[in-house]
Design an enzyme around this catalytic site. Structure first.
Site, PDB file in Angstrom:
ATOM      1  N   THR A 160      37.593  41.090  11.787  1.00  0.00           N
ATOM      2  CA  THR A 160      37.455  40.626  10.404  1.00  0.00           C
ATOM      3  C   THR A 160      38.613  39.662  10.142  1.00  0.00           C
ATOM      4  OG1 THR A 160      38.631  42.599   9.610  1.00  0.00           O
ATOM      5  CG2 THR A 160      36.239  42.670   9.618  1.00  0.00           C
ATOM      6  N   LYS A 203      40.989  47.210  15.500  1.00  0.00           N
ATOM      7  CA  LYS A 203      40.730  46.261  14.431  1.00  0.00           C
ATOM      8  C   LYS A 203      41.560  46.700  13.253  1.00  0.00           C
ATOM      9  CE  LYS A 203      39.265  45.209  10.351  1.00  0.00           C
ATOM     10  NZ  LYS A 203      39.647  45.934   9.121  1.00  0.00           N
ATOM     11  N   THR A 230      42.992  55.213   9.311  1.00  0.00           N
ATOM     12  CA  THR A 230      43.285  54.082   8.443  1.00  0.00           C
ATOM     13  C   THR A 230      42.902  52.740   9.033  1.00  0.00           C
ATOM     14  OG1 THR A 230      45.541  53.905   9.282  1.00  0.00           O
ATOM     15  CG2 THR A 230      45.209  55.294   7.371  1.00  0.00           C
ATOM     16  N   GLU A 263      48.421  41.238   8.145  1.00  0.00           N
ATOM     17  CA  GLU A 263      48.083  39.983   7.464  1.00  0.00           C
ATOM     18  C   GLU A 263      49.337  39.282   6.947  1.00  0.00           C
ATOM     19  OE1 GLU A 263      45.329  41.530   4.657  1.00  0.00           O
ATOM     20  OE2 GLU A 263      43.591  41.176   5.936  1.00  0.00           O
ATOM     21  N   ASN A 296      44.449  37.703   1.101  1.00  0.00           N
ATOM     22  CA  ASN A 296      43.770  38.692   0.278  1.00  0.00           C
ATOM     23  C   ASN A 296      43.306  38.134  -1.071  1.00  0.00           C
ATOM     24  OD1 ASN A 296      43.812  41.499   1.661  1.00  0.00           O
ATOM     25  ND2 ASN A 296      45.806  40.585   2.109  1.00  0.00           N
TER      26      ASN A 296
END
Length: 395
Positions: free
Chosen positions: A141, A164, A180, A270, A390
């Site tokens: 993703t 992932k 998680t 991220e 985000n």
């Protein structure tokens, strides 16, 4: 350091794999079936399991557990830990989608099901089913890559894994099945489902249970392990929890392997530019503090924010501020840079602190003065790139 530069640096931790080092007895494929908008981007992966393969999993404790998580758990129970395949789609989480979402998850339930992606959108099941018929890289993703390791397991057995996870990463795994992020491991060791589940829970508590990227858990997260016994003769005895040394060897190999992969997830956080180890006896709030994460990105030795995070920790016994010490641990082996000693601030060498914080790998050591036991947590910093990713996650 830019997020792009950090991403390049992380690549040195990703080891290339050849078919010769992978555990035998598994077949895997990935393709584009149309869940993701961009044509040609892989969004579906299928892992075929040989008859009798042991399966175990740990799952999210989020109250809005997604349809694929519910189906995954039920298939594990119905097959007594002997599933036939794993199907993973990305691009649509099939979470908070009501009865219709659950129905679509069951349409994939010739196998165990995992679905990372956007929450609240319905899964285009006709595309997924068509892709399953035609059927990796369908996990991806917001990851910058697929993390894979080969690890000798017990004797001649091997383990290989894929993770992932770049955001919505935080440990919340106590007592019951939990997780998680997405992590799939396959081994050719001969292990019973019960022993595999026990080893996976033990390993998770010491690896994925000790990481945080942003303090948020997801609705879909799951860790799953498979063991097909292909490393030994068909009539060989399975490893069980009562096998003593054999089970312990498997459990410890799995624990070391998951710890390596868990740290890769943090490095791939991220927008992350720092990999931070927090060594502490009894406290984990530092690894989730947004204020601590931002000063680490800014390379500012503001130890007051570390102390404030320590001070809001819920412990069985109250903290004694006069016993708490905080240090930065340099990676070059030179003495620790002491910031606070027994509750008293030190005269900090700001230039040395800046040099330490400029490194990609950092360690913050916190001594609470409450005993000799200690543990490690792994986290990362917050950069503007995290907000960018985000802030436009669905676009």
């Amino acid at each position: 350091m830019s997020a792009l530069a950090a991403s390049v640096l992380k690549e040195r931790f990703v080891l290339p794999l050849s078919a010769s080092v992978l555990p035998r007895g598994y077949a895997v494929t990935g393709l584009h079936c149309g869940v993701k908008k961009n044509a040609g981007v892989p969004d579906l992966a299928v892992l075929h399991l040989t008859t009798g393969t042991a399966s175990a999993g740990v799952f999210t404790r989020n109250e809005f557990r997604a349809a694929p998580v519910l189906v995954f758990e039920e298939v594990l129970r119905a097959t007594h830990g002997r599933a036939a395949a794993l199907v993973v789609n990305s691009g649509c989480a099939n979470a908070v989608t009501g009865a219709r979402g659950l129905e679509r998850a069951w349409a994939m339930a010739c196998a165990l099901v995992m679905s990372p992606g956007v929450i609240g959108e319905h899964l285009p099941i006709y595309r997924v089913v068509a892709g399953m018929v035609r059927a990796g890289r369908g996990f991806m993703t917001t990851d910058t890559g697929i993390h894979r390791f080969d690890l000798p397991g017990v004797g001649t057995a091997r383990m290989a894994g894929i993770t992932k996870g770049a955001g919505m990463i935080h440990r919340d795994m106590v007592g019951i099945p939990h997780a998680t992020l997405f992590f799939v491991i396959a081994t050719n060791a001969p292990v019973s489902p019960e022993a595999l589940s026990s080893a996976l829970h033990y390993a998770t508590d010491r690896s994925f249970n000790a990481i945080s990227v942003d303090g948020d858990t997801s609705t879909n997260d799951a860790l799953v392990a498979f063991a097909n016994g292909a490393a030994v003769a068909e009539d060989a005895k399975e490893i069980t929890e009562v096998d003593g040394a054999a089970f312990t060897a498997l459990r410890d190999a799995l624990t070391g392997f998951t710890a390596e992969l868990a740290q890769l997830v943090v490095r791939d956080g991220e927008g992350a530019t720092k990999f931070v180890t927090v060594t502490v006896n009894g406290c984990c709030t530092v690894s989730t503090s947004a204020l601590v994460k931002t000063v680490l990105f800014g390379e500012d030795a503001n130890w007051g924010r570390v102390l404030a995070a320590v001070g809001r920790t819920a412990l069985s016994s109250p903290l004694n501020p006069s016993k708490i010490s905080v240090s930065f641990v340099p990676r070059d082996g030179t003495p620790d840079l002491k910031l606070l000693v027994n509750g008293e601030p030190e005269n900090v060498d700001e230039e040395r602190a800046k040099r330490i914080l400029q490194e990609e790998d950092l360690e913050v050591k916190i001594e609470l003065g409450m005993g000799k036991e200690s543990t490690k947590y792994w986290t990362c910093d917050f950069s503007p790139e995290y907000v960018t990713i985000n802030g436009s996650y669905r676009s």
